[in-house]
Design an enzyme around this catalytic site. Structure first.
Site, PDB file in Angstrom:
ATOM      1  N   HIS A  67       0.832  -1.199   0.000  1.00  0.00           N
ATOM      2  CA  HIS A  67       0.000   0.000   0.000  1.00  0.00           C
ATOM      3  C   HIS A  67       0.871   1.255   0.000  1.00  0.00           C
ATOM      4  O   HIS A  67       0.669   2.165  -0.809  1.00  0.00           O
ATOM      5  CB  HIS A  67      -0.917  -0.017   1.225  1.00  0.00           C
ATOM      6  CG  HIS A  67      -1.789   1.180   1.363  1.00  0.00           C
ATOM      7  ND1 HIS A  67      -3.128   1.145   1.096  1.00  0.00           N
ATOM      8  CD2 HIS A  67      -1.527   2.455   1.745  1.00  0.00           C
ATOM      9  CE1 HIS A  67      -3.636   2.359   1.300  1.00  0.00           C
ATOM     10  NE2 HIS A  67      -2.672   3.173   1.705  1.00  0.00           N
ATOM     11  N   GLU A  68       1.846   1.289   0.896  1.00  0.00           N
ATOM     12  CA  GLU A  68       2.713   2.466   0.993  1.00  0.00           C
ATOM     13  C   GLU A  68       3.611   2.601  -0.237  1.00  0.00           C
ATOM     14  O   GLU A  68       3.909   3.711  -0.671  1.00  0.00           O
ATOM     15  CB  GLU A  68       3.544   2.417   2.275  1.00  0.00           C
ATOM     16  CG  GLU A  68       2.733   2.399   3.562  1.00  0.00           C
ATOM     17  CD  GLU A  68       1.679   3.491   3.657  1.00  0.00           C
ATOM     18  OE1 GLU A  68       1.920   4.612   3.168  1.00  0.00           O
ATOM     19  OE2 GLU A  68       0.604   3.215   4.216  1.00  0.00           O
ATOM     20  N   HIS A  71       1.785   4.486  -2.954  1.00  0.00           N
ATOM     21  CA  HIS A  71       1.932   5.934  -2.765  1.00  0.00           C
ATOM     22  C   HIS A  71       3.309   6.380  -3.253  1.00  0.00           C
ATOM     23  O   HIS A  71       3.435   7.355  -3.987  1.00  0.00           O
ATOM     24  CB  HIS A  71       1.802   6.313  -1.289  1.00  0.00           C
ATOM     25  CG  HIS A  71       0.438   6.182  -0.714  1.00  0.00           C
ATOM     26  ND1 HIS A  71      -0.649   6.889  -1.168  1.00  0.00           N
ATOM     27  CD2 HIS A  71      -0.023   5.430   0.327  1.00  0.00           C
ATOM     28  CE1 HIS A  71      -1.709   6.567  -0.447  1.00  0.00           C
ATOM     29  NE2 HIS A  71      -1.355   5.689   0.462  1.00  0.00           N
TER      30      HIS A  71
END
Length: 148
Positions: A67-68, A71
């Site tokens: 998820h990170e 980003h």
């Protein structure tokens, strides 16, 4: 897992799922309480809640790192890196990263509406004279408190 192992895991995930290198740092941050991790725009670094692995396991940790990294890689490429951006949603789905994680701590307070019976879970105590039900505007009562 130690910081060095976390860094190596992140670099491995980045190569395997994103086919790109991760050039910044990933560290644990024990001050994170309500999220699994965060990507810091100014530095390009990633911080991970250390409770993720100990409470929820390594698979969830990998999902949070994915998820990170979504980003991270989207921001580095100048694409839409925010949760509401189409680029982010598509990449997260593609790499099968976690969008949400289960709660690590139970809620402390449960409020109920006097009118419609709706239930609201909160970590912090609220002023029932000030806040109303979000569904019907009815008054709220404290239904349960885990404070000792």
């Amino acid at each position: 897992m130690e910081e060095l192992d976390l860094q190596l895991l992140c670099q491995e995930i980045s190569k395997k799922y994103f086919h790109k290198k991760f050039h910044h740092q990933i560290t644990y941050n024990s001050r994170l309480k309500s999220s699994g991790g965060r990507y810091i725009l100014k530095t390009g670094n990633i911080e991970i809640n250390p409770k993720i692995e100990t409470i929820l396991g390594k698979e969830v940790l990998i999902g949070v790192i994915k998820h990170e990294l979504c980003h991270y890689h989207l921001h580095q490429e100048g694409k839409g890196y925010r949760h509401q951006d189409r680029d982010f949603k598509m990449l997260l789905r593609e790499v099968r990263g976690h969008r949400f994680i289960e709660r690590m701590e139970p809620y402390r307070y449960v409020y109920a509406c006097n009118s419609c019976g709706a239930t609201f879970y909160r970590m912090r105590k609220i002023d029932t004279n000030k806040f109303r039900c979000g569904r019907c505007r009815g008054s709220l009562i404290l239904d349960f408190s885990s404070e000792g």
